[in-house]
Design a protein around this motif. Structure first.
Motif, short mmCIF file in Angstrom:
data_model
loop_
_atom_site.label_atom_id
_atom_site.label_comp_id
_atom_site.label_asym_id
_atom_site.label_seq_id
_atom_site.Cartn_x
_atom_site.Cartn_y
_atom_site.Cartn_z
N TRP A 19 0.82 -1.21 0.00
CA TRP A 19 0.00 0.00 0.00
C TRP A 19 0.86 1.26 0.00
N SER A 42 -7.12 5.26 -1.63
CA SER A 42 -5.96 4.71 -0.92
C SER A 42 -6.39 3.96 0.33
N GLY A 45 -7.87 0.78 -0.71
CA GLY A 45 -6.79 -0.08 -1.19
C GLY A 45 -6.05 -0.77 -0.06
N THR A 78 -5.75 0.41 -7.12
CA THR A 78 -5.50 1.55 -6.23
C THR A 78 -4.85 2.70 -7.00
#
Length: 446
Positions: A19, A42, A45, A78
């Motif tokens: 991430w 985000s 994600g 993402t």
């Protein structure tokens, strides 16, 4: 068989690392979505990556490759929705982010296991491990951001070619395969058999993969910059050749006008019909129109303004110029021709499309103010201005679609050579382009 096998990286650590790699590239890329959307995507994600990692951990070992593909897919989505990239651009960036995540995760866990071996214990989630994770990830991803922000434009989308995207994915696959080869089999020339040795090989291979991808993108940026400079230089040369041709044409017209004046005088002396007087006067005015020239104090600027003034007259445009050409004494003739030629051409292009002849107005001023040489070109417009991804104005020339905006870029490029700057503003349907060149630099030609 692996001897002194070390514990695997915790699933949550891997998810956070993947991430964070996505966030780094979302931060350095040109985003085509609002910041709020980037934050929301985000966050989603991160949750998705954690879920995928724990789901992968609950499955049999043969599911490992499928699990990595799922994680890659989450990273792709993402970046795709978090930065608003195109599909090819998203794949290109995700491949880079995946290698970066592999590198940081491997490096961090190599440090953790090294400390754990010395202390005789492994604790995945005690405060020492968490503190080390925060420090390592912050340092590594901070460095990655510093390195990659100069490799990607934040004002224009990254547009990799199909071959570049394919090469990036291929490098990523090879890097991932080689770095994890020891976990599959220790009986190859490229595998390790000791736990710490395997992590060292993995970190080294991932670092090499990241370095290769960085060099690839840097090379692509250099090629793109070289192509843009070559295009600008070609346009500069074209403007210079136009100036030379215009100068020759004006000299020829001057000689023609001089000869015609003598011929008209001779005809008047020999023939004196009253009904022909008006025709001779009209002919003389026509000759005078072509013999008129600008006199600014700079011969290059004289040629440019005289040529453009005639172009404006042919298109029904009112062109007014008040210029002190002596202010350009230290500027090269090519730069003068390109700067004024591009600026006036853009103004002519815009005003030529106006249906009302009274609105076809162009004003040019060249003067000195507060130790600056000021070039101001104004033209009336009655349409919506179009801009590209960098905020540069786009022309609507149909004959050269692939060179949109290079006229303004050329003007900016010339101004920067002399330590100046270009500003563009609009005011009540008036488009105003202003070039400021500092006089204290002496306008030294570059």
């Amino acid at each position: 068989m692996i001897t002194n096998a070390l514990p695997d990286i915790p699933r949550s650590y891997t998810a956070i690392c993947e991430w964070a790699a996505c966030v780094v590239y979302i931060a350095v890329l040109f985003r085509r979505v609002p910041p709020r959307r980037s934050v929301v995507v985000s966050a989603i994600g991160l949750a998705a990556l954690i879920a995928v990692q724990y789901f992968d951990g609950s499955m049999p070992i043969w599911f490992w490759i499928v699990g990595m593909l799922l994680a890659f897919g989450c990273m792709y989505l993402t970046i795709l929705f978090g930065a608003g990239t195109g599909k090819r651009e998203g794949l290109y960036i995700t491949a880079r982010a995946f290698v970066l995540a592999e590198l940081v995760a491997s490096l961090h866990w190599q440090i953790v296991t090294f400390i754990g071996m010395r202390n005789g214990r492994f604790a995945d989630y005690d405060w020492h491990a968490v503190l080390l994770l925060v420090a390592t990830y912050a340092l590594c991803f901070g460095l990655a951001w510093l390195v990659e922000r100069g490799n990607f434009s934040q004002t224009a989308p990254t547009l990799p070619t199909a071959s570049a995207a394919t090469a990036t994915v291929a490098i990523t696959i090879v890097t991932f395969a080689m770095s994890n080869l020891s976990f599959i089999s220790t009986n190859t020339p490229f595998s390790g058999s000791m736990g710490q040795e395997i992590f060292y090989i993995r970190t080294l291979v991932d670092f090499c993969g990241f370095a290769i991808l960085y060099a690839q993108q840097e090379q692509a940026r250099r090629i793109e910059a070289s192509a843009e400079i070559a295009s600008i230089n070609a346009q500069l040369e074209s403007q210079h050749q136009e100036y030379l041709q215009s100068k020759e044409n004006i000299e020829s017209l001057g000689r023609l006008a001089h000869d015609l004046k003598h011929q008209i005088a001779a005809l008047r002396a020999e023939v004196d019909p009253e009904h022909a007087a008006a025709g001779f006067e009209q002919l003389e005015k026509s000759v005078q129109r072509y013999s008129a020239q600008q006199h600014t104090g700079n011969p290059v600027l004289d040629v440019i303004l005289t040529t453009k003034e005639r172009t404006c007259a042919d298109r029904g445009i009112s062109f007014t110029a008040v210029a002190d050409g002596s202010l350009l004494s230290n500027m090269s003739s090519m730069d003068i021709a390109s700067l004024f030629g591009n600026a006036i051409d853009n103004a002519i292009e815009a005003t030529s499309k106006l249906a009302d002849p009274e609105q076809r107005l162009i004003k040019l001023a060249l003067f000195e103010q507060n130790s600056f040489t000021v070039v101001r070109i104004e033209n009336y417009y009655d349409s919506r201005l179009k801009k590209d991804a960098e905020g540069n104005l786009r022309t609507t020339k149909r004959d050269d679609q692939h060179r949109h905006g290079f006229g303004v870029k050329s003007i900016r490029h010339i101004a920067q050579q002399y330590g100046g700057e270009v500003t563009i503003r609009t005011d009540d349907h008036w488009f105003v382009l202003t070039v400021l060149l500092p006089r204290q630099t002496g306008l030294m030609a570059m």
